[in-house]
Design an enzyme around this catalytic site. Structure first.
Site, PDB file in Angstrom:
ATOM      1  N   TYR A 134      -7.554  -7.413  10.362  1.00 28.34           N
ATOM      2  CA  TYR A 134      -6.175  -7.958  10.044  1.00 28.34           C
ATOM      3  C   TYR A 134      -5.553  -7.045   9.067  1.00 28.34           C
ATOM      4  CZ  TYR A 134      -3.280 -11.415   7.468  1.00 28.34           C
ATOM      5  OH  TYR A 134      -2.123 -11.989   7.035  1.00 28.34           O
TER       6      TYR A 134
ATOM      7  N   ASP B 214       0.801  -0.812   3.085  1.00 31.46           N
ATOM      8  CA  ASP B 214       0.986  -2.376   2.805  1.00 31.46           C
ATOM      9  C   ASP B 214      -0.264  -2.536   1.922  1.00 31.46           C
ATOM     10  OD1 ASP B 214       1.722  -5.013   3.169  1.00 31.46           O
ATOM     11  OD2 ASP B 214       0.050  -5.488   4.617  1.00 31.46           O
TER      12      ASP B 214
ATOM     13  N   ASP C 131      -1.593  -4.827   9.937  1.00 28.54           N
ATOM     14  CA  ASP C 131      -0.491  -4.739   9.062  1.00 28.54           C
ATOM     15  C   ASP C 131       0.092  -3.145   9.364  1.00 28.54           C
ATOM     16  OD1 ASP C 131      -0.537  -7.264   8.750  1.00 28.54           O
ATOM     17  OD2 ASP C 131      -1.337  -7.261   6.755  1.00 28.54           O
TER      18      ASP C 131
ATOM     19  N   ASP D  87       4.710  -5.803  -3.555  1.00 29.47           N
ATOM     20  CA  ASP D  87       3.722  -4.531  -3.534  1.00 29.47           C
ATOM     21  C   ASP D  87       4.311  -3.726  -4.498  1.00 29.47           C
ATOM     22  OD1 ASP D  87       2.565  -5.086  -0.621  1.00 29.47           O
ATOM     23  OD2 ASP D  87       4.742  -5.027   0.143  1.00 29.47           O
TER      24      ASP D  87
END
Length: 377
Positions: free
Chosen positions: A150, A27, A154, A84
């Protein structure tokens, strides 16, 4: 505290540790508010055992990660990977293979065409993804522990989705998903030349040949300027504003400023250039202006051609057992129509082949597509 990989040696060591892994969850976190290209702020990687948060602001040697992403024995799993891919391209990573997009996998399974990451995690694992840091400035340093946690979650949540999705997909769907991953990568390499960017403007087919000449000049200039300044296209001029300028073709700064809904700050900055571009297009000989359509003796009309292609796509999707929305999006349909009818035969030879006629889509669609007589496929 979750550590960041700050230097080239640490990144190389991590890539060496995971070299034999068969699956890597990937990610990114990036900022893209005013720029043409996304600005990478963080890269998250997890192979089921080794977690890495990579700081792209300090790494200078990306070759170890380039090699990992090109390793055909290691599946790279992302969710909704379009941006991405663009972000990775800014650091020289342009080959991600095999690419497994969990959003596309959910689409193939009939779970929806754009299932969000949090929804997919909850559906498969019954876990709730914290999205409280969505608006974080990922380019700011230092990043707080809660921000790093956080970001890490992912890929920690993404990794275990793979086995469930793989089990749900049949062999044909799995093969199709990986082929679409290859197509996503190829798409980023095949850009429409600036001089043909006007074809992508909504409703440009409605303009006259002279108006198209104006639009072509304006759109080409905007693309070059945005690339030079790394500005989002809409912050220079929006598509609809360029369309209006092409229709009105103002000849003075005063008339330019009187057009409703034009951004006055940008007009003050670029007004003189806009007038020059419009006058340049007005002065072109007629045969140097773009034609609305070519081979009109065989052209049944824009809306009719779109309807015919749309019907062909739906029939192919039904008979091949593929979601019509997975098989084709509007951008791809417009690309095919433009390539067939809105450029000359000579121009067509210089443009990227439409996605309808490449890879797995070609195999599925070609028996159904209406192919004009003047095109050899």
């Amino acid at each position: 505290m979750i550590p960041l990989i700050f230097d080239n040696a640490a990144l190389a060591n991590y890539c060496q540790r995971i070299a034999a892994s068969t699956l890597l969850a990937v990610d990114t976190e990036f900022i893209r508010q005013s720029t043409l290209l996304p600005k990478l702020g963080l890269i998250q990687l997890f192979d089921g055992e080794h977690l890495a948060l990579v700081d792209p602001l300090t790494i200078t040697d990306w070759q170890p990660l380039i090699d990992v992403f090109a390793n055909e024995n290691m599946v790279k799993m992302l969710h909704s990977c379009h941006e991405d891919i663009e972000a990775f391209a800014t650091i020289g990573i342009t080959d991600i293979t095999p690419l497994f997009d969990s959003q596309l996998a959910a689409h193939l399974l009939g779970w929806g065409s754009s299932v969000g990451f949090a929804s997919l995690v909850e559906r498969i694992t019954n876990k709730v993804v914290d999205k409280s840091e969505t608006r974080t400035d990922w380019l700011a340093r230092p990043l707080a522990d809660k921000q790093l946690t956080y970001a890490a979650n992912d890929v920690l949540f993404l990794y275990p989705l793979y086995q469930t999705l793989k089990q749900e997909l049949n062999s044909e769907q799995s093969a199709l998903l990986l082929q679409e991953g290859q197509q996503l990568m190829q798409r980023k390499h095949q850009k429409l030349p600036f001089e043909f960017k006007y074809l992508e403007i909504k409703n440009s087919w409605l303009l006259t040949s002279r108006e198209l000449a104006v639009l072509r000049e304006l759109v080409r200039w905007r693309a070059e300027y945005a690339q030079q300044k790394d500005l989002a296209l809409g912050l220079v001029f929006k598509d609809a504003q360029l369309f209006e300028l092409a229709k009105r073709r103002p000849s003075t700064l005063e008339s330019l400023m009187n057009i409703p809904d034009m951004p006055h700050r940008e007009l003050r900055r670029h007004g003189k250039m806009v007038i020059e571009l419009i006058e340049r297009a007005k002065a072109l000989p007629a045969d140097a202006c773009p034609q609305r359509f070519h081979h009109q003796e065989h052209f049944i009309g824009y809306k009719q051609e779109v309807a015919a292609v749309s019907a062909a796509v739906k029939k192919a999707a039904t008979e091949q057992g593929i979601s019509a929305e997975f098989l084709s999006v509007k951008r791809q349909l417009n690309e095919y129509i433009n390539w067939c009818w809105r450029v000359s035969d000579q121009q067509r030879s210089t443009l990227p082949v439409p996605e309808y006629l490449k890879g797995w889509r070609r195999q599925v669609l070609l028996p159904y597509l209406p192919v004009p007589e003047h095109i050899a496929v």
